[in-house]
Design an enzyme around this catalytic site. Structure first.
Site, short mmCIF file in Angstrom:
data_model
loop_
_atom_site.label_atom_id
_atom_site.label_comp_id
_atom_site.label_asym_id
_atom_site.label_seq_id
_atom_site.Cartn_x
_atom_site.Cartn_y
_atom_site.Cartn_z
N HIS A 122 0.81 -1.22 0.00
CA HIS A 122 0.00 0.00 0.00
C HIS A 122 0.84 1.26 0.00
CE1 HIS A 122 0.85 0.64 4.32
NE2 HIS A 122 0.78 -0.67 4.41
N ASP A 123 0.38 2.25 -0.78
CA ASP A 123 0.95 3.60 -0.82
C ASP A 123 2.36 3.65 -1.38
OD1 ASP A 123 -1.39 4.84 0.63
OD2 ASP A 123 -0.65 3.56 2.23
N GLY A 140 5.07 -1.00 2.40
CA GLY A 140 4.23 0.19 2.30
C GLY A 140 5.01 1.48 2.33
#
Length: 261
Positions: A122-123, A140
């Site tokens: 994520h991200d 992440g």
């Protein structure tokens, strides 16, 4: 629906699939997915979440693209995954959408290769022409710049930045930022020189390679803190490549740096 979608594929209402895209047997495409022209899902591929896949990207069997983040703080908020053009995403690779705490977006550039079992969390932001080898994992909030190569079974710690043109050896754990054109190897990720092979293959002028070599030696042996040495470098050379390294070191970072051994 077009003739390019296999009858066994599950396409949820709302999915936007270009007529030239191909969806193979037993694939699942979620309602918020956008597949651009020339995209191909081989078979048994899951693309879900608020995910867009750019032109001519090919995804091989058992890849799972756009599932929710592996983050216990995630609470179902709407976040996105954007994948650029002409990527190759091989068998079993995984890419997650973002989190609200990380900006809500996971982004992959153009012309990348993600080999079997590679993971983008994520991200994370991945640039163009990046290669992530088998079973390597990007955690992440990482930022991977253009033309980086990450070796098989390597792990990139969350929030780490890897500068353009760097190479990470296989079975390496990277816990801190890596300067552009750096060479990282050993189990705990030592900065062990520059990616001279990559520089030569890219056609970088000999004068710039010489300037980078001198800059690396100053970063390794000069007086003062690492950032102080970098700041002095900018005043001592006209090489754009050295300036790129300096700007990277003096930029915002959530981690410290791998420093020359």
């Amino acid at each position: 629906m077009s003739g390019n979608i296999h009858p066994s594929a599950l396409i949820e209402d709302g999915a936007q699939i270009d007529p030239t895209a191909k969806v193979g047997p037993f694939c699942t495409v979620g309602p918020d997915v956008v597949l651009a022209a020339g995209v191909e899902l081989k078979s048994h591929v899951v693309v879900t979440g608020k995910t867009s896949v750019g032109e001519d990207t090919i995804i091989w069997p058992f890849a799972v693209i756009g599932e929710i983040p592996q983050d216990l703080k995630f609470d179902g908020e709407e976040t996105r995954l954007e994948i650029g053009k002409r990527n190759r995403i091989r068998e079993g690779a995984t890419m997650n959408t973002g989190t609200s705490g990380g900006g809500g977006l996971t982004k992959v550039g153009d012309d990348c290769l993600f080999m079997t079992g590679a993971h983008v969390a994520h991200d994370a932001v991945v640039g163009n022409n990046v290669i992530v080898a088998n079973q390597a994992a990007i955690a992440g909030h990482c930022h991977i710049e253009d033309k980086v190569i990450i070796g098989g079974l390597a792990g990139i710690h969350q929030f780490v930045r890897i500068g353009r043109g760097a190479i990470i050896g296989a079975v390496t754990m990277v816990t801190n930022d890596v300067i552009p054109y750096g060479l990282v190897q050993s189990p705990r990720g030592d900065l062990d020189g520059l990616n001279y092979v990559g520089l030569k293959r890219a056609g970088v002028a000999r004068s710039d390679i010489t300037a980078l070599r001198a800059a690396y030696q100053m970063l390794r042996q000069g007086d003062g803190a690492f950032q102080d040495r970098a700041a002095r470098l900018k005043e001592e050379t006209d090489s754009e490549y050295v300036h790129e390294v300096v700007d990277f070191i003096l930029g915002r970072s959530d981690r410290s740096f791998l420093t020359p051994r």
